[in-house]
Each structure stands twice: as C-alpha cells, then as structure tokens.
Design an enzyme around this catalytic site. Structure first.
Site, PDB file in Angstrom:
ATOM      1  N   LYS A  81       0.809  -1.218   0.000  1.00  0.00           N
ATOM      2  CA  LYS A  81       0.000   0.000   0.000  1.00  0.00           C
ATOM      3  C   LYS A  81       0.837   1.261   0.000  1.00  0.00           C
ATOM      4  O   LYS A  81       0.350   2.326  -0.371  1.00  0.00           O
ATOM      5  CB  LYS A  81      -0.967  -0.009   1.179  1.00  0.00           C
ATOM      6  N   SER A 113      -7.776   1.145   8.620  1.00  0.00           N
ATOM      7  CA  SER A 113      -7.525   0.407   9.857  1.00  0.00           C
ATOM      8  C   SER A 113      -6.053   0.072  10.055  1.00  0.00           C
ATOM      9  O   SER A 113      -5.686  -0.467  11.082  1.00  0.00           O
ATOM     10  CB  SER A 113      -8.357  -0.876   9.879  1.00  0.00           C
TER      11      SER A 113
END
Length: 184
Positions: A81, A113
């Site tokens: 990511k 999260s």
C-alpha cells in the site's frame, strides 16, 4: 474514492508513469519462487479422485505451474500500500495550485484500519505534508502506534466505513484539508 468518470484508463504507459513517481520512495522487493508450493499446485488428480464429480470419466489435467511471490512484506511499512500512498501524494503535489494554495499545511485525510494509514502517514511526512488519519477503535494498537510514529494525527472512530467517513467529514480539521485519500 476517485470518480471513475474522470479517472484515466489503466494502461502500460500509465503504470510506467506511476512507477517513475514512486520509485524514489519504495524498496525494490524480490520476486521469489517456492518449489514445494509449485509442486503442490502442479499435482494432478487421479481418475479415481474425479469419480463422483462433474469431471468424472475425463482425463485428469496434468498442470505444470510455477508460482511466483512478490515479497511486498519487505516493502516500507511492510505492505504494498505504500506504493499507492506515495503515488497519490506525488500526483497531488503536481496539481496546479495545490502547493501554492497551502496544500502542505492543509494536509491530507483518509480513513484506514492500518496499512494505508501507515502508508499515507509516511508519504505525507516525507513530503512535509500534514496527515490526518481516521482509524477504527478496533485497529491493532501496533498499527495505530506506527501511524502516529510516522507523524500523522490519528482520530478514532467506529469500525464501519460509514462511521469512519462520518468522523473524517465532521472532524474539526476536515474542512481545512485540501485533499482526501481513499483506502487503496
């Protein structure tokens, strides 16, 4: 989330351009194989094993597979990511008027999260941009600590995306942010 009607199509050239933007910020991670897993994936069924299935009576396939693993666990923040976060920040910095309009001080905001939270916090820190991250109360404490460690301002919320978006939109700093990042 990006408006698909204004998003350019994914092409080989767009991937190459994205790579140029993120290359200075990411690790070159290895691609590895695993003989045991490749052999397991290549194990063919026997005719007896096909009995009673919709493939009964057919000649079993004899696949030869070689599995490849891109080791993004060795990437910065431990996940792929980081590539998307650096790409988003680098594209944002190139938007006409964003820097001159105080974009760095206004900052960026997202909800996540964990992995994207850390990735955006790192990308923002390295560009001198404020980062505001909404994280669910149930996020893993180590991910919250890592996100804060990268310099982000963390605000907590409920666990659903609706709850997280509501906190992101109502937070006192939300109106000053010039850009929002979607969960990548």
């Amino acid at each position: 989330m990006a408006d698909l009607s204004t998003t350019l199509p994914l092409t080989r050239d767009s991937v190459i351009e994205a790579h140029k933007l993120v290359k200075p910020h990411v690790h070159l991670t290895p691609v590895l194989t695993n003989r045991t897993l490749s052999e397991l994936a290549s194990t063919s069924r026997t005719a007896e094993e096909l009995a009673g299935t919709r493939w009964a009576g057919r000649t079993p396939a004899r696949p030869v597979l070689r599995l490849w693993f891109k080791c993004e666990n060795m990437q910065r923040i431990g996940a792929f990511k980081v590539r998307g976060a650096f790409h988003a920040v680098e594209k944002l910095k190139r938007e006409p008027g964003w820097l001159d309009g105080g974009g760095k001080d206004k900052g960026v905001v997202t909800h996540s999260s964990g992995n994207h939270a850390q990735a955006l916090a790192l990308a923002a820190r390295e560009s001198g941009i404020k980062a505001y991250i909404v994280m669910p109360d149930i996020s893993i404490p180590q991910k919250i600590a890592a996100t804060k460690g990268y310099g982000a301002n963390v605000l907590h919320s409920g666990s659903t995306s609706v709850e997280r978006e509501a906190v992101a939109n109502k937070a006192p700093w939300a109106s000053s942010c010039s850009s929002r990042s979607s969960i990548l």
